[in-house]
Every structure is written in C-alpha cells, then in structure tokens.
Design a protein around this motif. Structure first.
Motif, PDB file in Angstrom:
ATOM      1  N   VAL A 116       0.713  -1.318  -0.097  1.00 13.24           N
ATOM      2  CA  VAL A 116      -0.087  -0.020   0.054  1.00 13.24           C
ATOM      3  C   VAL A 116       0.727   1.315  -0.012  1.00 13.24           C
ATOM      4  O   VAL A 116       2.048   1.292   0.213  1.00 13.24           O
ATOM      5  N   THR A 117       0.175   2.432  -0.484  1.00 17.73           N
ATOM      6  CA  THR A 117       0.852   3.875  -0.006  1.00 17.73           C
ATOM      7  C   THR A 117       0.011   4.630   0.741  1.00 17.73           C
ATOM      8  O   THR A 117      -1.087   4.621   0.478  1.00 17.73           O
ATOM      9  N   VAL A 118       0.774   5.461   1.414  1.00 17.82           N
ATOM     10  CA  VAL A 118       0.279   6.395   2.191  1.00 17.82           C
ATOM     11  C   VAL A 118       0.800   7.566   1.967  1.00 17.82           C
ATOM     12  O   VAL A 118       2.106   7.962   2.143  1.00 17.82           O
ATOM     13  N   LYS A 162       7.219   4.343   0.792  1.00 17.44           N
ATOM     14  CA  LYS A 162       6.848   2.937   0.604  1.00 17.44           C
ATOM     15  C   LYS A 162       7.735   2.040   1.533  1.00 17.44           C
ATOM     16  O   LYS A 162       8.965   1.877   1.360  1.00 17.44           O
ATOM     17  N   GLY A 163       6.945   1.401   2.254  1.00 24.08           N
ATOM     18  CA  GLY A 163       7.443   0.509   3.285  1.00 24.08           C
ATOM     19  C   GLY A 163       8.016   0.945   4.555  1.00 24.08           C
ATOM     20  O   GLY A 163       8.476   0.326   5.487  1.00 24.08           O
ATOM     21  N   LYS A 164       7.702   2.213   4.733  1.00 15.50           N
ATOM     22  CA  LYS A 164       8.046   2.950   6.063  1.00 15.50           C
ATOM     23  C   LYS A 164       6.762   3.481   6.916  1.00 15.50           C
ATOM     24  O   LYS A 164       6.944   4.287   7.659  1.00 15.50           O
ATOM     25  N   VAL A 193      -0.358   3.717  12.051  1.00 10.55           N
ATOM     26  CA  VAL A 193      -1.106   4.284  10.579  1.00 10.55           C
ATOM     27  C   VAL A 193      -1.762   3.127   9.869  1.00 10.55           C
ATOM     28  O   VAL A 193      -2.813   3.405   9.246  1.00 10.55           O
ATOM     29  N   ILE A 194      -0.968   2.342   9.686  1.00  9.88           N
ATOM     30  CA  ILE A 194      -1.761   1.068   9.019  1.00  9.88           C
ATOM     31  C   ILE A 194      -3.020   0.807   9.658  1.00  9.88           C
ATOM     32  O   ILE A 194      -3.950   0.362   9.036  1.00  9.88           O
ATOM     33  N   ASP A 195      -2.915   0.422  11.025  1.00 12.32           N
ATOM     34  CA  ASP A 195      -4.181   0.263  11.704  1.00 12.32           C
ATOM     35  C   ASP A 195      -5.421   1.199  11.480  1.00 12.32           C
ATOM     36  O   ASP A 195      -6.445   0.939  11.391  1.00 12.32           O
TER      37      ASP A 195
END
Length: 462
Positions: A39-41, A46-48, A53-55
């Motif tokens: 995913v991207t935020v 990416k990967g950091k 935040v993912i939750d």
C-alpha cells in the motif's frame, strides 16, 4: 501454546489449540511488513508506514487476518508433531476465538492413519497354479515364430482364409459416401478379424478384380456405430507360405543351429514365464489372506478422493488414449454405472488397506531400501513410462517423488517377507519354492503397485 486431541473415530481427530498472543509476534511483524509493501500512504515512503497508521487506515482486522493466515500452518504442524499424529490430507480449520492482544484459539479436524495391529502371518497358506509346459505349448510357440517368417506370393485364384488380399474400400451411410469412408490399397489377411465385421465372408471366393457389397456396423470414424453399405474390391491375392520346420529355419529365426535346440529354448522361456506368473499369483493370494487377517478402518474422505482419482485416470487417460468414452467402455464391459461405481470403490478400499498394512509391516520389520534396490526400481518404472532412466530420474527428483519410489520398494519388500513366511502349494499339492525368483522384491513391488494405484501416485501422504 496448548493443544489437545479428541478422537472422533479410528481415522479422524480434532485438534484444539490455544495460542497466547505474544507467540504471534513474528507473524504480526511479517503482516505489517507485507502490507507495507502493498500500500501507499501520502507523506510516508513505501515500506516505511508506521504500524499505528496502517491500523488507522486499513484496520487492525486486516493485519490480524494476515498474521493468523501466516501463523496457522506452523501452529498446526507443531500441534500435530506434539501429538505424534500421522495426518492424511489437509485439515479443516475453524478459528474459534481471536482476541486482539490476548488469545488465538482454533480447531483442526484431520484424517489420520489408523493404528493397525499386524497379527502372526506365518500360518498363511495359499494354492497357486502348477507350472506345466506341454509339447503343445512348445509347438504353438514355435508356430507363432514361424508365422513371423511367413512370405507371400501372388496367386491367380479365388481368395481363401489365410490369404493376404489387397483391397479398396468405400463406405456409404444413407446412400452418401462418408468423408472418411474411402481407403485404397489396404492389405488384409483373411480371418484375422482386424477390419470390419463381414469382410472375411465378403472377400472369400473373390479373385483379383472381383467386387462385392456388404453391410457392416462401423467401429470408428465419423459414423461410428452406424450401419454402412461397404463396397470392397479385391485388387490382388497373395498366398502366405510358411517356412519348413527344420534346422535351416532354426538358424534363420534364432541363434540356434538345430530345431531341437530352438524348441528346448522355447520350453525354457515358457517355463520362466510361468514361474513369473506363479510368483505373482502367490503374492496376490498371500496379500489377500493378509488383508483378511487385519482390521483396517478406511478414512471416508481419503476413500472418496481415491475413488474420484481412479475414475478420472480411467476416463481421461486410459480410455482417452483409446478414443473411448466411459459410457462406451461400460457398454463394452456389459456393466451398469452402479456396478462400475461399486467395483471402483471396492478396488479403492483394497488399495488403501494394502498401503496401510504394508507400511505398518515396513515399520514393524524395520525394512530399509538401499540404493541398488531403488535404482533397479527406478529403471523398471522408467521403462514402463517410455522414458530414459535419466529423464525419469530427473522428473522424479524435480517432482519430489523420491519418497514415493522408496515407499513402493519398501512395500514390495514387506510383501516379500510375508510371502517367504507363508506356505505356498501348487495345484498338484507340491510345495512351491519362490526363493529362486531373482527379482522377488521387484515382482512384489509391481504386485503392490497394481493394487494400491494404477497411476503410480501415492495417495495417502499428507
């Protein structure tokens, strides 16, 4: 992790497993890492992306689902090993509790190898056919060799049984010539039964240039099963001439100088063949007796899968190669679908029981397979598959099938042990000594394979 085993029946168990949440840490870390790569935020490389935040963005539930899917196979394997089970096939897993930060609990139902008690088999006694090679058998064998060296010479007379005729054929259905109904210059031996029904009667009595028409049901092609009007024209007649049975024939057809030497060799070959058949018969009948002595429960799911596999292999491989459908095969065999299903199930049950019993015997007798035995077995399997030994060996290794081959040899050795302990009599009441059979183990392995499966694939490994 805590686990418990509940026996549902002799071939199926239910594992109940409880896992403290801290034991899922590695799987949770792996879940966050995997989602990070997918995913991207905005605002994060990416990967950091931080776990919190993912939750927030994707939900803690998605992380837990990924972590559980990662952990379950390892947790299930640990529980199986701890309980010292021999599972068959894949488990049916049901997650019964998942409390974030507290506990994961699940159940897994799976078929297992039943516990089998091998009784004393030293009292097994079977009767097999006696080895008898008559003068008629030898004469028939020599006559078959003589037929192979027959010559043909053109004759100017009516065709008779045994003659080789050259014919042109034309088949019509409903007055129309079939697209595949014309063949010219066909060589046919009258009486061989290799062409259409009625062809022998039609061409017998015809000379070269003669023509006749007859009706026959077509055995293949675009109008298979239909009655066709077949016109046959004889273009040549040749008589088959057999060589004289003398020393000259023996020298021409073999490495022997005299006819008597050729006949003696034929007798020896026939005797060897009957000895091989006798050994196979002894193994089959001893196996039958052994299975009668042992109570072997069969897992329902395993039996269902085995029946389906046998049907699939017959319909899509064996019959497919012969151009037959299952319905046509049953018609030829004179069996109903119900009779076929019952027969297939019976064969599958016997195959599964055979494998279970012989595998238990391998363990009980502590039988091992050495490299020479495995190589010999591989060579035979390669030959029967039409592949070179190197090609077959490469395919076996790449497919991870070496344990399967080892199992086949080991079961052959187990059956050979039982046969050696049994009393084998021939139909004349004489004791049969099978110890002189050089390939006893390999012969037994072939016997077992024929019972366990037809396609050479092991059915009961997890």
């Amino acid at each position: 992790m805590k686990s418990a085993v509940e026996t549902l029946n002799p071939t199926r168990v239910r594992l109940t497993v409880e896992v403290p949440f801290e034991e899922l840490k590695d799987s949770l870390d792996a879940a966050y890492k995997k989602i990070n790569q997918q995913v991207t935020v905005k605002g994060f490389r990416k990967g950091k992306i931080p776990a919190r935040v993912i939750d927030q963005r994707f939900g803690r539930g998605a992380v837990l689902e990924e972590a559980v899917n990662d952990a379950l196979p390892k947790l299930y394997t640990e529980a199986v090993n701890e309980a010292e089970l021999n599972p068959l096939g894949q488990p049916e897993v049901d997650i019964t509790e998942l409390k974030d930060g507290e506990t994961l609990a699940f159940t897994a139902e799976v078929d297992i190898r039943p516990e089998i008690q091998i009784p004393d088999y030293s009292g097994i006694e079977v009767t097999v056919d006696a080895i008898e090679v008559s003068d008629e058998d030898v004469e028939k064998s020599v006559e078959q060799l003589r037929e192979r060296f027959a010559s043909t010479n053109p004759v100017e007379r009516a065709a008779a049984e045994g003659d080789v005729v050259t014919i042109d054929l034309e088949a019509k259905v409903d007055g129309e010539v079939l697209p595949d109904g014309v063949a010219n210059g066909v060589s046919y031996t009258i009486g061989s039964g290799e062409l259409l029904d009625g062809i022998d009667e039609a061409v017998t009595g015809l000379e070269a240039g003669g023509e006749t028409t007859f009706t026959s049901q077509l055995k293949g092609g675009s109008a298979e099963g239909k009655d066709a009007e077949v016109t046959v024209k004889v273009t040549a007649v040749a008589a088959r001439e057999l060589p004289e049975l003398d020393d000259d024939f023996a020298q021409m057809a073999s490495e022997f100088d005299t006819l008597e030497e050729l006949k003696a060799d034929s007798r020896k070959r026939l005797t060897d063949m009957k000895q091989y058949d006798q050994a196979t018969q002894a193994q089959e009948r001893v196996l039958e007796k052994l299975l009668e002595l042992v109570e072997v429960p069969v897992p329902e799911k395993l039996l269902e899968d085995e029946v389906n596999t046998r049907k699939h292999n017959l319909e899509h491989h064996q019959l497919g190669q012969m151009g037959l459908t299952l319905d046509k095969y049953l018609e030829i065999q004179g069996k109903s679908a119900e009779e076929f299903d019952a027969e297939t199930k019976e064969q599958a049950v016997k195959g599964i029981k055979t494998q279970f019993v012989l595998d238990e015997l391998v363990n009980k007798e502590k039988l091992n397979v050495n490299q020479e035995e495995l190589t010999e077995h591989l060579m035979r399997r390669a030959q029967s598959s039409g592949m070179s030994p190197d090609q077959f060996a490469q395919a076996v290794v790449e497919g991870g099938q070496v344990p399967m081959l080892v199992g086949e040899v080991a079961r052959g050795k187990a059956l050979a042990v039982v046969v050696e302990a049994a009393k084998v009599l021939d139909s004349n009441g004489e004791v049969v000594d099978l110890e002189d059979e050089e390939d006893e183990t390999e012969t037994a392995a072939e016997t077992v394979e024929a019972v366990v499966d037809g396609d050479g694939e092991e059915k009961t490994e997890a």
